[in-house]
Design a protein around this motif. Structure first.
Motif, PDB file in Angstrom:
ATOM      1  N   GLN A 102       0.830  -1.202   0.000  1.00 28.09           N
ATOM      2  CA  GLN A 102       0.000   0.000   0.000  1.00 28.09           C
ATOM      3  C   GLN A 102       0.868   1.257   0.000  1.00 28.09           C
ATOM      4  OE1 GLN A 102      -3.518   0.082  -0.228  1.00 28.09           O
ATOM      5  NE2 GLN A 102      -3.021   2.186  -0.718  1.00 28.09           N
ATOM      6  N   ARG A 103       1.942   1.247   0.780  1.00 31.36           N
ATOM      7  CA  ARG A 103       2.859   2.405   0.791  1.00 31.36           C
ATOM      8  C   ARG A 103       3.508   2.590  -0.578  1.00 31.36           C
ATOM      9  NH1 ARG A 103       4.037   0.195   5.785  1.00 31.36           N
ATOM     10  NH2 ARG A 103       5.935  -0.789   5.003  1.00 31.36           N
ATOM     11  N   ARG A 104       3.877   1.475  -1.202  1.00 34.99           N
ATOM     12  CA  ARG A 104       4.479   1.539  -2.539  1.00 34.99           C
ATOM     13  C   ARG A 104       3.457   2.094  -3.534  1.00 34.99           C
ATOM     14  NH1 ARG A 104       4.900  -1.807  -6.962  1.00 34.99           N
ATOM     15  NH2 ARG A 104       6.798  -1.489  -8.150  1.00 34.99           N
ATOM     16  N   PHE A 105       2.226   1.595  -3.471  1.00 34.20           N
ATOM     17  CA  PHE A 105       1.176   2.104  -4.354  1.00 34.20           C
ATOM     18  C   PHE A 105       0.989   3.601  -4.146  1.00 34.20           C
ATOM     19  CE2 PHE A 105      -3.182   3.502  -4.917  1.00 34.20           C
ATOM     20  CZ  PHE A 105      -3.376   3.223  -6.261  1.00 34.20           C
ATOM     21  N   ASN A 106       0.899   4.036  -2.897  1.00 31.20           N
ATOM     22  CA  ASN A 106       0.693   5.455  -2.606  1.00 31.20           C
ATOM     23  C   ASN A 106       1.805   6.314  -3.195  1.00 31.20           C
ATOM     24  OD1 ASN A 106      -1.632   4.787  -1.222  1.00 31.20           O
ATOM     25  ND2 ASN A 106      -0.680   4.903   0.795  1.00 31.20           N
ATOM     26  N   SER A 107       3.030   5.848  -3.067  1.00 31.96           N
ATOM     27  CA  SER A 107       4.169   6.583  -3.618  1.00 31.96           C
ATOM     28  C   SER A 107       4.084   6.667  -5.142  1.00 31.96           C
ATOM     29  CB  SER A 107       5.475   5.910  -3.194  1.00 31.96           C
ATOM     30  OG  SER A 107       6.570   6.525  -3.801  1.00 31.96           O
ATOM     31  N   LEU A 108       3.822   5.548  -5.787  1.00 26.10           N
ATOM     32  CA  LEU A 108       3.696   5.527  -7.248  1.00 26.10           C
ATOM     33  C   LEU A 108       2.499   6.350  -7.712  1.00 26.10           C
ATOM     34  CD1 LEU A 108       4.465   1.764  -7.944  1.00 26.10           C
ATOM     35  CD2 LEU A 108       5.932   3.723  -8.464  1.00 26.10           C
ATOM     36  N   TYR A 109       1.423   6.294  -6.962  1.00 23.54           N
ATOM     37  CA  TYR A 109       0.207   7.037  -7.299  1.00 23.54           C
ATOM     38  C   TYR A 109       0.468   8.541  -7.258  1.00 23.54           C
ATOM     39  CZ  TYR A 109      -4.693   8.485  -7.029  1.00 23.54           C
ATOM     40  OH  TYR A 109      -5.908   9.078  -7.241  1.00 23.54           O
ATOM     41  N   GLN A 110       1.147   9.005  -6.225  1.00 21.70           N
ATOM     42  CA  GLN A 110       1.460  10.430  -6.120  1.00 21.70           C
ATOM     43  C   GLN A 110       2.379  10.874  -7.259  1.00 21.70           C
ATOM     44  OE1 GLN A 110      -0.020  12.670  -4.154  1.00 21.70           O
ATOM     45  NE2 GLN A 110      -1.268  10.918  -3.540  1.00 21.70           N
ATOM     46  N   ARG A 111       3.328  10.024  -7.622  1.00 19.20           N
ATOM     47  CA  ARG A 111       4.224  10.341  -8.746  1.00 19.20           C
ATOM     48  C   ARG A 111       3.422  10.413 -10.039  1.00 19.20           C
ATOM     49  NH1 ARG A 111       9.122   6.464  -9.742  1.00 19.20           N
ATOM     50  NH2 ARG A 111       7.986   5.682 -11.531  1.00 19.20           N
ATOM     51  N   HIS A 112       2.476   9.506 -10.203  1.00 18.44           N
ATOM     52  CA  HIS A 112       1.605   9.496 -11.377  1.00 18.44           C
ATOM     53  C   HIS A 112       0.822  10.810 -11.469  1.00 18.44           C
ATOM     54  CE1 HIS A 112      -1.267   7.972 -14.316  1.00 18.44           C
ATOM     55  NE2 HIS A 112      -2.261   8.159 -13.477  1.00 18.44           N
ATOM     56  N   LEU A 113       0.254  11.240 -10.357  1.00 20.26           N
ATOM     57  CA  LEU A 113      -0.509  12.493 -10.344  1.00 20.26           C
ATOM     58  C   LEU A 113       0.375  13.686 -10.712  1.00 20.26           C
ATOM     59  CD1 LEU A 113      -2.742  12.051  -7.159  1.00 20.26           C
ATOM     60  CD2 LEU A 113      -3.376  11.697  -9.558  1.00 20.26           C
ATOM     61  N   ARG A 114       1.581  13.726 -10.161  1.00 18.88           N
ATOM     62  CA  ARG A 114       2.514  14.826 -10.483  1.00 18.88           C
ATOM     63  C   ARG A 114       2.850  14.830 -11.968  1.00 18.88           C
ATOM     64  NH1 ARG A 114       4.977  13.158  -5.746  1.00 18.88           N
ATOM     65  NH2 ARG A 114       6.575  12.059  -6.913  1.00 18.88           N
ATOM     66  N   THR A 115       3.092  13.661 -12.523  1.00 14.06           N
ATOM     67  CA  THR A 115       3.445  13.555 -13.940  1.00 14.06           C
ATOM     68  C   THR A 115       2.303  14.050 -14.815  1.00 14.06           C
ATOM     69  OG1 THR A 115       4.893  11.673 -13.497  1.00 14.06           O
ATOM     70  CG2 THR A 115       4.145  11.947 -15.768  1.00 14.06           C
ATOM     71  N   LEU A 116       1.086  13.664 -14.482  1.00 12.74           N
ATOM     72  CA  LEU A 116      -0.069  14.125 -15.258  1.00 12.74           C
ATOM     73  C   LEU A 116      -0.207  15.642 -15.180  1.00 12.74           C
ATOM     74  CD1 LEU A 116      -2.685  11.391 -14.288  1.00 12.74           C
ATOM     75  CD2 LEU A 116      -1.382  11.563 -16.421  1.00 12.74           C
TER      76      LEU A 116
END
Length: 68
Positions: free
Chosen positions: A6-20
């Protein structure tokens, strides 16, 4: 997902949002893409990058069939 996953997902998810956001996409588009990632992750209970291509193809095929 385990707490570690879940922590890994949250980190990747936040990076995804920043990239978008950096790509200049509208807030509505970002929201739609983010929702799709959350649904996909929730469906498989896994980070999207850990889901096989075969499983993704099956998921999206079923999604198209159910929403056509």
């Amino acid at each position: 997902m385990t707490p570690k996953e879940q922590r890994r997902f949250n980190s990747l998810y936040q990076r995804h949002l920043r990239t978008l956001k950096l790509q200049g996409l509208s807030e509505r588009t970002i929201d739609a893409y983010a929702r799709a990632v959350r649904r996909l992750s929730g469906h498989f209970n896994a980070c999207p990058d850990k889901i096989s291509t075969d499983k993704l193809e099956q998921y999206f095929s079923e999604l198209v069939d159910s929403h056509s």
